[in-house]
Structure formats: structure tokens, C-alpha cells
Design a protein around this motif. Structure first.
Motif, PDB file in Angstrom:
ATOM      1  N   HIS A   1      -3.633   3.560   0.254  1.00  0.00           N
ATOM      2  CA  HIS A   1      -3.773   3.270   1.677  1.00  0.00           C
ATOM      3  C   HIS A   1      -4.842   4.107   2.384  1.00  0.00           C
ATOM      4  O   HIS A   1      -5.365   3.709   3.420  1.00  0.00           O
ATOM      5  CB  HIS A   1      -2.420   3.479   2.373  1.00  0.00           C
ATOM      6  N   ALA A   2      -5.168   5.260   1.843  1.00  0.00           N
ATOM      7  CA  ALA A   2      -6.142   6.127   2.505  1.00  0.00           C
ATOM      8  C   ALA A   2      -6.693   7.133   1.496  1.00  0.00           C
ATOM      9  O   ALA A   2      -6.026   7.480   0.521  1.00  0.00           O
ATOM     10  CB  ALA A   2      -5.490   6.868   3.682  1.00  0.00           C
ATOM     11  N   PHE A   3      -7.906   7.583   1.745  1.00  0.00           N
ATOM     12  CA  PHE A   3      -8.534   8.589   0.886  1.00  0.00           C
ATOM     13  C   PHE A   3      -7.934   9.962   1.191  1.00  0.00           C
ATOM     14  O   PHE A   3      -7.805  10.353   2.350  1.00  0.00           O
ATOM     15  CB  PHE A   3     -10.037   8.615   1.150  1.00  0.00           C
TER      16      PHE A   3
ATOM     17  N   LYS B   1       0.834  -1.202   0.000  1.00  0.00           N
ATOM     18  CA  LYS B   1       0.000   0.000   0.000  1.00  0.00           C
ATOM     19  C   LYS B   1       0.868   1.249   0.000  1.00  0.00           C
ATOM     20  O   LYS B   1       2.003   1.218   0.480  1.00  0.00           O
ATOM     21  CB  LYS B   1      -0.912  -0.010   1.225  1.00  0.00           C
ATOM     22  N   ALA B   2       0.294   2.341  -0.510  1.00  0.00           N
ATOM     23  CA  ALA B   2       0.977   3.634  -0.513  1.00  0.00           C
ATOM     24  C   ALA B   2      -0.060   4.733  -0.342  1.00  0.00           C
ATOM     25  O   ALA B   2      -1.226   4.565  -0.692  1.00  0.00           O
ATOM     26  CB  ALA B   2       1.755   3.840  -1.814  1.00  0.00           C
ATOM     27  N   GLY B   3       0.388   5.863   0.185  1.00  0.00           N
ATOM     28  CA  GLY B   3      -0.516   7.005   0.335  1.00  0.00           C
ATOM     29  C   GLY B   3      -0.693   7.472   1.761  1.00  0.00           C
ATOM     30  O   GLY B   3      -1.051   8.621   2.007  1.00  0.00           O
TER      31      GLY B   3
ATOM     32  N   VAL C   1      -0.448  16.810   9.907  1.00  0.00           N
ATOM     33  CA  VAL C   1      -1.379  17.727   9.254  1.00  0.00           C
ATOM     34  C   VAL C   1      -2.072  17.046   8.078  1.00  0.00           C
ATOM     35  O   VAL C   1      -3.289  17.087   7.935  1.00  0.00           O
ATOM     36  CB  VAL C   1      -0.643  18.998   8.771  1.00  0.00           C
ATOM     37  N   ARG C   2      -1.282  16.392   7.223  1.00  0.00           N
ATOM     38  CA  ARG C   2      -1.828  15.698   6.073  1.00  0.00           C
ATOM     39  C   ARG C   2      -1.557  14.210   6.234  1.00  0.00           C
ATOM     40  O   ARG C   2      -0.467  13.729   5.982  1.00  0.00           O
ATOM     41  CB  ARG C   2      -1.196  16.215   4.779  1.00  0.00           C
ATOM     42  N   ARG C   3      -2.570  13.456   6.641  1.00  0.00           N
ATOM     43  CA  ARG C   3      -2.385  12.040   6.950  1.00  0.00           C
ATOM     44  C   ARG C   3      -2.319  11.164   5.702  1.00  0.00           C
ATOM     45  O   ARG C   3      -1.871  10.029   5.766  1.00  0.00           O
ATOM     46  CB  ARG C   3      -3.539  11.562   7.847  1.00  0.00           C
TER      47      ARG C   3
END
Length: 327
Positions: A120-122, A80-82, A88-90
Motif C-alpha cells: 500500500h505504501a513505500f 492492499k497491506a502496509g 510516526v510510521r505511516r
């Protein structure tokens, strides 16, 4: 081990996956080698990791073991990546970040491709179509064979999957989605699971044992060698140590006693056979834990026990999901 198709794709994976969240941090090379070899010898193929696990050390460790210990072609490697370590910016779903992260993952893993690559995340700060374009480019270039998402809500998953299906042949359909799902966390059943079923996305549940609580090991206190006793992980376990969770754990233990199996086996078998689930990801830290998880393969729970567990763990869904016509 039985193999299942991931969503409506040709990718087949073992119906249990091996997680590597603790590799390179709490799980060293010798222990990781024992886990991977035992998993492979049992017919397991799906190994799940991420670029942030152990700050990259989990991928690096897996890369050292694959080939030397287990043939690369026998494994379905998912990463996964992201997800980024920024308070601040997860999440960073920008095309540039994702593709650079994939290249770095491939270097650590020592391979020219991953079998499944997940966002990995929106990221609400990046247009979704830009994020998804990174998946298309990764698959088109051969660096990833299949793609998916992790941690997306129901509407986010539905929007992403529908966007990818809108241009068949030019966009990569989403194969899988990874989210937490267990008898102690059934929130995905509200919107994520219906969306996944409708759009042909296979679910890969993380924390299938309720962060370890469903094993029953916390019923009489916190074991000193458990995650709940760890300063780093205690906050991860605490939400599942309340009275509601205790009631569910007691029901799982009662079912286990009646079947002459363990609570872990009951909880894992219940989840593995839920509609829409392709493969729960088991984050075993020891060979004994993995051995017990692998022993679930021949177990199928009787319908009456499944129904009892469904009832005791049923989440409360009210408007707009509740069928008010029955009142």
C-alpha cells in the motif's frame, strides 16, 4: 464490459474497477450489496479494497457478499497491506507485517487467496528487497495470484519493478500500480507513468473523478450530502476546489454539453483510454453514481475533445523533463 490485461501479465480485469474505500464506514451492507451486484451484472470483475478501509470492515463486508451474492470465480479481488494507522510510521513494509496482514485479509474476505495483492505504501525504514520478498512468498504460497504496489513514486516503482525482473522465474513481476490520476491530478505522467509503461506495469488510477470534483457538483457550492460537506472528508476535497481546477471542470462540462453526456462520463472516458491505464477504480457510494460510471462503457471521446482536455489540464513539467532544445 471490456477486459484488459494488467501490465505484461496474463491477468485480465474489467476496464473499470469497483472501489470499497467507504464500505463498512459510510456504505452499509445493503448499499454495498446493490453496488456489487450491479457491477457484476454489467460485466465488472475488478473489486479493490485494503486492510485499512474501514479498519478492516470493508474486507469483512466484501467477504460476506462474495459467494452469497456473486460467484467468487467471477471476481478479481485486489487488496492492499502496509499502510498503518501510526502518526510516526505511516507505512510498514516489513516482511513480517505484510504477511501477517495478508493472512488477516484472507480471513476477513473468507477466501484462500486474493487475485492481486498490493503493497500500500513505500516504507523507507525497510529494505525494499525485504518488502518485495513478501510478495514473492505470497505468490509462491498461493495466497496471492499476482502482486503490485500502490502510492510508489517513479523511482520507487522503477527500482521495485527492475528488482523483480532481475531474477525471472524466482521473483514475481509487478503486475500493477495504484496511484491517484485524473484530469485534476496528472502528476503521475511525470515519472510514474513512463516507468510503468517501460516496465510493463498496468496503472490502476484511484480518485479518477478528482475526488468527485470533476462531476461538476461543486460548481455552484458544496452539496450538503457530498464528501466536501463531510467533516471527515472535507480536507480530502478542498485541494481540488481552486481556480485552476474550476477552469478544468468548466472545460469538462463544455465537452459534456457538446456530446450530450455528463461531466462524469467525459472525465472517466478520458482517463480510461489514456496510455498505460488498465482500469480506473471508481469509488461510487450510491447505485446512481455507479450506474452513471458504468454507462461510460460504450463512450469514446473524439480526438479533438481529448486534445482540448489535455491542453487545459496539462501539468507544468520543467527541468529535467522540459525539452529545452525547442527554445
Amino acid at each position: 464490459m471490456e477486459q484488459r490485461h494488467l501490465g505484461r501479465t496474463g491477468l485480465r480485469v474489467s476496464r473499470l474497477g469497483l472501489g470499497t474505500l467507504t464500505w463498512g464506514r459510510d456504505t452499509g451492507e445493503e448499499a454495498a450489496a446493490d453496488l456489487l451486484k450491479a457491477f457484476w451484472e454489467a460485466g465488472g470483475t475488478l473489486v479493490d479494497t485494503a486492510d485499512v478501509y474501514g479498519s478492516g470492515e470493508a474486507e469483512y463486508l466484501l467477504g460476506r457478499l462474495v459467494g452469497a451474492l456473486v460467484p467468487r470465480q467471477d471476481l478479481v479481488i485486489a487488496t492492499k497491506a502496509g499502510s498503518v494507522p501510526d502518526p510516526v510510521r505511516r507505512a510498514d513494509g516489513s516482511r513480517g507485517h505484510l504477511l501477517a496482514a495478508l493472512d488477516a485479509s484472507l480471513a476477513r474476505l473468507g477466501t484462500d487467496h486474493v487475485d492481486l495483492w498490493l503493497v500500500h505504501a513505500f516504507d523507507p525504514l525497510t529494505p525494499l528487497e525485504e518488502t518485495l520478498q513478501a510478495l514473492d512468498l505470497a505468490v509462491a504460497s498461493g495466497r496471492a495470484r499476482y502482486a503490485g504496489v500502490a502510492g510508489f513514486s517513479g523511482w520507487q516503482l522503477a527500482k521495485a519493478a527492475t528488482w523483480q525482473l532481475a531474477a525471472p522465474g524466482t521473483r514475481t513481476r509487478l503486475a500493477g500500480a495504484q496511484l491517484e490520476y485524473s484530469l485534476l491530478q496528472r502528476g503521475v505522467e511525470r515519472e510514474v507513468l513512463p516507468a510503468a509503461l517501460d516496465l510493463g506495469v498496468g496503472l490502476l488510477p484511484s480518485s479518477p473523478l478528482g475526488r468527485g470534483v470533476l462531476t461538476g457538483k461543486y460548481r455552484d457550492g458544496t452539496p450538503p450530502d457530498s464528501r466536501g460537506a463531510s467533516e471527515l472528508m472535507a480536507g480530502f476535497v478542498d485541494p481540488y476546489l481552486d481556480d485552476d481546477a474550476a477552469r478544468i471542470v468548466d472545460a469538462v462540462a463544455t465537452a459534456a454539453n457538446g456530446l450530450a453526456v455528463t461531466p462524469l462520463q467525459v472525465a472517466l472516458a478520458w482517463l480510461r483510454d489514456r496510455p498505460g491505464v488498465t482500469a480506473p477504480i471508481v469509488g461510487a457510494r450510491t447505485s446512481a453514481q455507479l450506474s452513471e460510471a458504468l454507462s461510460v462503457e460504450p463512450l469514446s471521446l473524439p480526438e479533438e475533445i481529448c486534445q482540448a482536455l489535455d491542453d487545459v489540464s496539462a501539468p507544468v513539467h520543467r527541468y529535467p523533463d522540459h525539452d529545452w532544445s525547442t527554445l
